[in-house]
Scaffold this motif. Structure first.
Motif, PDB file in Angstrom:
ATOM      1  N   THR A  50     -12.181 -50.301 -33.647  1.00  0.00           N
ATOM      2  CA  THR A  50     -13.401 -49.418 -33.550  1.00  0.00           C
ATOM      3  C   THR A  50     -13.850 -48.295 -34.114  1.00  0.00           C
ATOM      4  N   ALA A  51     -15.052 -47.901 -34.358  1.00  0.00           N
ATOM      5  CA  ALA A  51     -15.492 -46.618 -34.877  1.00  0.00           C
ATOM      6  C   ALA A  51     -16.539 -46.132 -34.037  1.00  0.00           C
ATOM      7  N   TYR A  52     -16.760 -44.657 -33.888  1.00  0.00           N
ATOM      8  CA  TYR A  52     -17.692 -44.379 -33.002  1.00  0.00           C
ATOM      9  C   TYR A  52     -18.430 -43.359 -33.667  1.00  0.00           C
ATOM     10  N   CYS A  53     -19.725 -43.405 -33.307  1.00  0.00           N
ATOM     11  CA  CYS A  53     -20.648 -42.400 -34.013  1.00  0.00           C
ATOM     12  C   CYS A  53     -21.767 -42.026 -32.894  1.00  0.00           C
ATOM     13  N   ARG A 109     -19.319 -45.359 -42.073  1.00  0.00           N
ATOM     14  CA  ARG A 109     -20.138 -43.966 -42.557  1.00  0.00           C
ATOM     15  C   ARG A 109     -20.651 -44.305 -43.775  1.00  0.00           C
ATOM     16  N   THR A 119     -13.967 -46.691 -39.443  1.00  0.00           N
ATOM     17  CA  THR A 119     -14.843 -45.496 -39.501  1.00  0.00           C
ATOM     18  C   THR A 119     -15.474 -45.042 -41.028  1.00  0.00           C
ATOM     19  N   PRO A 134     -13.058 -39.007 -37.856  1.00  0.00           N
ATOM     20  CA  PRO A 134     -13.282 -39.953 -36.977  1.00  0.00           C
ATOM     21  C   PRO A 134     -14.692 -40.151 -36.344  1.00  0.00           C
ATOM     22  N   GLY A 135     -15.464 -39.154 -36.497  1.00  0.00           N
ATOM     23  CA  GLY A 135     -16.782 -38.806 -35.801  1.00  0.00           C
ATOM     24  C   GLY A 135     -17.903 -38.363 -36.619  1.00  0.00           C
ATOM     25  N   TRP A 136     -19.026 -38.602 -36.600  1.00  0.00           N
ATOM     26  CA  TRP A 136     -20.127 -38.008 -37.270  1.00  0.00           C
ATOM     27  C   TRP A 136     -21.662 -38.279 -36.481  1.00  0.00           C
ATOM     28  N   VAL A 173      -9.982 -44.675 -32.657  1.00  0.00           N
ATOM     29  CA  VAL A 173     -10.602 -45.314 -33.876  1.00  0.00           C
ATOM     30  C   VAL A 173      -9.862 -45.895 -35.029  1.00  0.00           C
ATOM     31  N   SER A 174     -10.289 -46.641 -35.763  1.00  0.00           N
ATOM     32  CA  SER A 174      -9.817 -47.008 -36.967  1.00  0.00           C
ATOM     33  C   SER A 174     -10.430 -46.161 -38.125  1.00  0.00           C
TER      34      SER A 174
END
Length: 150
Positions: free
Chosen positions: A68-71, A34, A30, A136-138, A25-26
């Motif tokens: 990329t970003a991941y949620c 967010r 991200t 990196p995550g939420w 993830v960037s």
């Protein structure tokens, strides 16, 4: 780092067909996505989530250096979530036979989250003008638990 599928012995011969690279993830993207979720859904509905390896196909989207970003999206309705006494019984996750998202709340929330992320990236460029430093995550959710990948 790679994830390993449950049930595959660590000393299994040959390459593990169930392994996948960790999701790259960037941090800047991200953070930008967010912020877009906090603006569109409200900061109280955007929560931190622990990094997970349940993203077996996601790392492939970053091929060639794509940022990329991941949620995660909470899909369990408030009524079902509150009906679990002590929350000892887990809510069935996506891909499980009992997975039953609350479409009345999850669908509008998911559409809003994806649209806000797309607008942030398209208006602000790949980094969305974001600052690194956010996790990196939420979870951007309608309820608790039972997250769906997005």
């Amino acid at each position: 780092m790679t994830g390993r599928s449950r049930g595959v012995p660590p000393n299994a011969p040959g390459p593990n067909p169930f392994s996948a690279p960790a999701p790259p993830v960037s941090p800047a993207l991200t953070a930008a996505v967010r912020r877009a979720h906090e603006t569109s859904l409200g900061a109280a509905r955007v929560l931190d989530a622990a990094p997970a390896t349940a993203t077996e196909d996601f790392p492939h989207f970053a091929a060639g250096g794509v940022e990329t970003a991941y949620c995660l999206l909470g899909t369990t309705g408030v009524r079902e979530w509150r009906a679990r006494p002590g929350r000892g019984d887990p809510v069935p996750p996506n891909h499980a036979p009992g997975f039953a998202p609350d479409v009345r709340t999850a669908l509008p929330t998911g559409v809003t989250a994806l649209a806000a992320a797309a607008r942030q990236v398209l208006d602000g460029g790949p980094g969305g003008g974001g600052n690194a430093g956010q996790g990196p995550g939420w979870v951007a959710g309608a309820g608790g638990g039972g997250e769906a990948e997005s």
